[in-house]
Design a protein around this motif. Sequence first.
Motif, mmCIF file in Angstrom:
data_model
loop_
_atom_site.group_PDB
_atom_site.id
_atom_site.type_symbol
_atom_site.label_atom_id
_atom_site.label_comp_id
_atom_site.label_asym_id
_atom_site.label_seq_id
_atom_site.Cartn_x
_atom_site.Cartn_y
_atom_site.Cartn_z
ATOM 1 N N GLU A 109 0.836 -1.210 0.000
ATOM 2 C CA GLU A 109 0.000 0.000 0.000
ATOM 3 C C GLU A 109 0.864 1.250 0.000
ATOM 4 O O GLU A 109 0.533 2.251 -0.643
ATOM 5 C CB GLU A 109 -0.937 -0.010 1.221
ATOM 6 C CG GLU A 109 -2.152 -0.907 0.996
ATOM 7 C CD GLU A 109 -2.815 -1.348 2.293
ATOM 8 O OE1 GLU A 109 -2.666 -0.649 3.324
ATOM 9 O OE2 GLU A 109 -3.485 -2.407 2.271
ATOM 10 N N MET A 110 2.013 1.175 0.711
ATOM 11 C CA MET A 110 2.932 2.308 0.732
ATOM 12 C C MET A 110 3.489 2.572 -0.677
ATOM 13 O O MET A 110 3.597 3.709 -1.116
ATOM 14 C CB MET A 110 4.079 2.005 1.706
ATOM 15 C CG MET A 110 4.632 3.234 2.366
ATOM 16 S SD MET A 110 5.912 2.919 3.614
ATOM 17 C CE MET A 110 5.723 1.286 4.157
ATOM 18 N N VAL A 111 3.829 1.512 -1.386
ATOM 19 C CA VAL A 111 4.361 1.653 -2.746
ATOM 20 C C VAL A 111 3.289 2.254 -3.662
ATOM 21 O O VAL A 111 3.568 3.162 -4.454
ATOM 22 C CB VAL A 111 4.829 0.290 -3.320
ATOM 23 C CG1 VAL A 111 5.301 0.454 -4.755
ATOM 24 C CG2 VAL A 111 5.939 -0.303 -2.464
ATOM 25 N N VAL A 112 2.063 1.782 -3.531
ATOM 26 C CA VAL A 112 0.973 2.270 -4.394
ATOM 27 C C VAL A 112 0.740 3.763 -4.152
ATOM 28 O O VAL A 112 0.644 4.545 -5.107
ATOM 29 C CB VAL A 112 -0.320 1.454 -4.146
ATOM 30 C CG1 VAL A 112 -1.513 2.114 -4.829
ATOM 31 C CG2 VAL A 112 -0.145 0.018 -4.641
ATOM 32 N N ALA A 113 0.675 4.155 -2.893
ATOM 33 C CA ALA A 113 0.437 5.574 -2.575
ATOM 34 C C ALA A 113 1.590 6.426 -3.096
ATOM 35 O O ALA A 113 1.374 7.496 -3.687
ATOM 36 C CB ALA A 113 0.283 5.745 -1.064
ATOM 37 N N ALA A 114 2.810 5.945 -2.912
ATOM 38 C CA ALA A 114 3.982 6.690 -3.377
ATOM 39 C C ALA A 114 3.979 6.788 -4.903
ATOM 40 O O ALA A 114 4.303 7.842 -5.469
ATOM 41 C CB ALA A 114 5.258 6.002 -2.894
ATOM 42 N N ALA A 115 3.589 5.708 -5.562
ATOM 43 C CA ALA A 115 3.590 5.703 -7.029
ATOM 44 C C ALA A 115 2.596 6.725 -7.564
ATOM 45 O O ALA A 115 2.871 7.408 -8.557
ATOM 46 C CB ALA A 115 3.259 4.301 -7.550
ATOM 47 N N ALA A 116 1.444 6.839 -6.917
ATOM 48 C CA ALA A 116 0.444 7.821 -7.362
ATOM 49 C C ALA A 116 1.010 9.235 -7.254
ATOM 50 O O ALA A 116 0.875 10.047 -8.177
ATOM 51 C CB ALA A 116 -0.829 7.682 -6.528
ATOM 52 N N GLU A 117 1.691 9.521 -6.131
ATOM 53 C CA GLU A 117 2.273 10.862 -5.933
ATOM 54 C C GLU A 117 3.432 11.100 -6.891
ATOM 55 O O GLU A 117 3.556 12.176 -7.489
ATOM 56 C CB GLU A 117 2.753 11.007 -4.486
ATOM 57 C CG GLU A 117 1.621 11.047 -3.474
ATOM 58 C CD GLU A 117 2.112 10.960 -2.021
ATOM 59 O OE1 GLU A 117 1.254 10.813 -1.138
ATOM 60 O OE2 GLU A 117 3.355 11.021 -1.785
ATOM 61 N N ALA A 118 4.289 10.091 -7.032
ATOM 62 C CA ALA A 118 5.462 10.232 -7.906
ATOM 63 C C ALA A 118 5.036 10.423 -9.358
ATOM 64 O O ALA A 118 5.639 11.209 -10.107
ATOM 65 C CB ALA A 118 6.363 9.002 -7.781
ATOM 66 N N LEU A 119 3.983 9.738 -9.745
ATOM 67 C CA LEU A 119 3.487 9.857 -11.122
ATOM 68 C C LEU A 119 2.952 11.264 -11.370
ATOM 69 O O LEU A 119 3.226 11.866 -12.422
ATOM 70 C CB LEU A 119 2.396 8.812 -11.369
ATOM 71 C CG LEU A 119 1.878 8.704 -12.799
ATOM 72 C CD1 LEU A 119 3.019 8.409 -13.770
ATOM 73 C CD2 LEU A 119 0.801 7.630 -12.902
ATOM 74 N N ALA A 120 2.223 11.801 -10.395
ATOM 75 C CA ALA A 120 1.701 13.165 -10.540
ATOM 76 C C ALA A 120 2.863 14.140 -10.717
ATOM 77 O O ALA A 120 2.815 15.028 -11.581
ATOM 78 C CB ALA A 120 0.855 13.540 -9.326
ATOM 79 N N ALA A 121 3.922 13.966 -9.933
ATOM 80 C CA ALA A 121 5.088 14.858 -10.029
ATOM 81 C C ALA A 121 5.796 14.691 -11.368
ATOM 82 O O ALA A 121 6.188 15.671 -12.006
ATOM 83 C CB ALA A 121 6.050 14.563 -8.886
ATOM 84 N N ALA A 122 5.944 13.435 -11.797
ATOM 85 C CA ALA A 122 6.668 13.159 -13.048
ATOM 86 C C ALA A 122 5.885 13.679 -14.245
ATOM 87 O O ALA A 122 6.462 14.113 -15.244
ATOM 88 C CB ALA A 122 6.911 11.654 -13.179
ATOM 89 N N ARG A 123 4.579 13.657 -14.163
ATOM 90 C CA ARG A 123 3.761 14.139 -15.281
ATOM 91 C C ARG A 123 3.703 15.652 -15.279
ATOM 92 O O ARG A 123 3.745 16.280 -16.322
ATOM 93 C CB ARG A 123 2.346 13.575 -15.188
ATOM 94 C CG ARG A 123 2.335 12.063 -15.289
ATOM 95 C CD ARG A 123 1.011 11.550 -15.730
ATOM 96 N NE ARG A 123 0.786 11.871 -17.129
ATOM 97 C CZ ARG A 123 -0.294 11.538 -17.805
ATOM 98 N NH1 ARG A 123 -1.286 10.945 -17.200
ATOM 99 N NH2 ARG A 123 -0.422 11.838 -19.078
ATOM 100 N N ALA A 124 3.604 16.281 -14.094
ATOM 101 C CA ALA A 124 3.563 17.743 -14.008
ATOM 102 C C ALA A 124 4.840 18.319 -14.606
ATOM 103 O O ALA A 124 4.805 19.253 -15.411
ATOM 104 C CB ALA A 124 3.404 18.172 -12.552
ATOM 105 N N ASP A 125 5.967 17.700 -14.240
ATOM 106 C CA ASP A 125 7.252 18.167 -14.771
ATOM 107 C C ASP A 125 7.271 18.053 -16.283
ATOM 108 O O ASP A 125 7.719 18.938 -16.986
ATOM 109 C CB ASP A 125 8.386 17.306 -14.204
ATOM 110 C CG ASP A 125 8.864 17.873 -12.887
ATOM 111 O OD1 ASP A 125 8.098 18.635 -12.289
ATOM 112 O OD2 ASP A 125 9.986 17.539 -12.480
ATOM 113 N N ALA A 126 6.743 16.934 -16.783
ATOM 114 C CA ALA A 126 6.765 16.708 -18.223
ATOM 115 C C ALA A 126 5.919 17.761 -18.933
ATOM 116 O O ALA A 126 6.278 18.252 -20.003
ATOM 117 C CB ALA A 126 6.245 15.308 -18.534
#
Length: 396
Positions: A370-387
């Motif tokens: 669950e920790m990985v899933v929550a982190a992945a959602a946040e990391a994806l938002a950051a990686a997409r915003a940057d893009a």
Amino acid sequence: MAETNGQWRVPLADIDLGAEEEAAVLAVLRRRWLSMGGETAAFEADFAALTGAAHALAVTNCTAALHLAGMALGWGPGDEVIVPSLTFVATANAVRYTGATPVFADIRSEDDLSLSPDDVAARITPRTRAIVVVHYGGYAADMPALLAVAERHGLDVVEDVAHAPGGSLDGRALGTWGRIGCFSFFANKNMTTGEGGMLTTDDDGLAERLRLLRSHGMTTLTWDRHRGHAFSYDVVAPGYNYRIDELRAAIGRAQLAKLPANNRRRAHLDAAYRAQLAVAAPELGLPYARARGVSAHHLRPALLPPGSDRTRFMTEMKARGIQTSIHYPPVHLFSLYRRDGGPNLPLTEAVAAREVTLPLYPGMSSGDLEMVVAAAAEALAAARADATVAAGGRAN
Ligand SMILES: *Cc1c(COP(=O)(O)O)cnc(C)c1O
């Protein structure tokens, strides 16, 4: 886990070692016979039983297994052997050891990251001798289609089963579809002996050849002479020393006993990833939604949406204590293998640029996941915003 992976809250992989392995190693030490002998023979018998292969031969590692497979099948200079590029470099390097040339073929799709039977067929020339198939991530490659291509052109098939011990397709173990299967027991694989590997084959002649090449091309072993079964030996091939030892074989037997349950645990965790990521990070691609057969679930690959910043994603995961990796930087793009123009592997290059591997190991708790899933959602938002910002910057 806390001791060996101190810097990570959730490491990429972790081994399941316990009292069984300690007792097994201690028993070997107390018997005082360390080089290849009875424990190895028992490990090989256990492994043959798991896979249903007629012969199983333990070796130092999977790279040595691949080398022996090529030598036993007679590959040499002037021969071409078709391999995937989306693999660990050893798959291609081992072909090079024999003097043959690896020829890279593309993957099938964003869902099936193993060899495309159609692309393999398109790369066959009069020099082609064999195909090395990798069961990416533990998932069965399309063996019926690949064997059909091989048969049509008179080619041998070798399976690199480093990711897939315990996996099967249509009820048949992976590693027993081709002429020879090559397994790895490196420390981050589904079962480990530290360093180690196994060859499987149903062919009595090939098994004999592999046995000779594993140990200097000698017709008897130190073990045979110790038991009084032989006094001398002949040498009939310029073989290698690719033997395993009794300590590793003992660890291997303990690990093998745990493999079925550990693979089931991996399958359970992978299903949880799929269910939870579909809700928390639906833009993340999860290959093998349509997988056939029983996967060994060695890896959980994810594909970032096109245009995402992968480094940013991995950095954000790291900041949350979660280790990720890339499987793989394509082999055909390494300096050693890059040629003028290079082969055209559009799917391999596109998928490899977007791929991130998430943690997956039997000892992972549902809380870890669950920790990985929550982190992945946040990391994806950051990686997409940057893009998006980067793309906007270029547009201006
Ligand atoms: C790990 C791995 C190998 C090499 O295995 P070793 O036992 O470390 O030599 C080969 N092929 C693939 C696909 C691997 O993942």
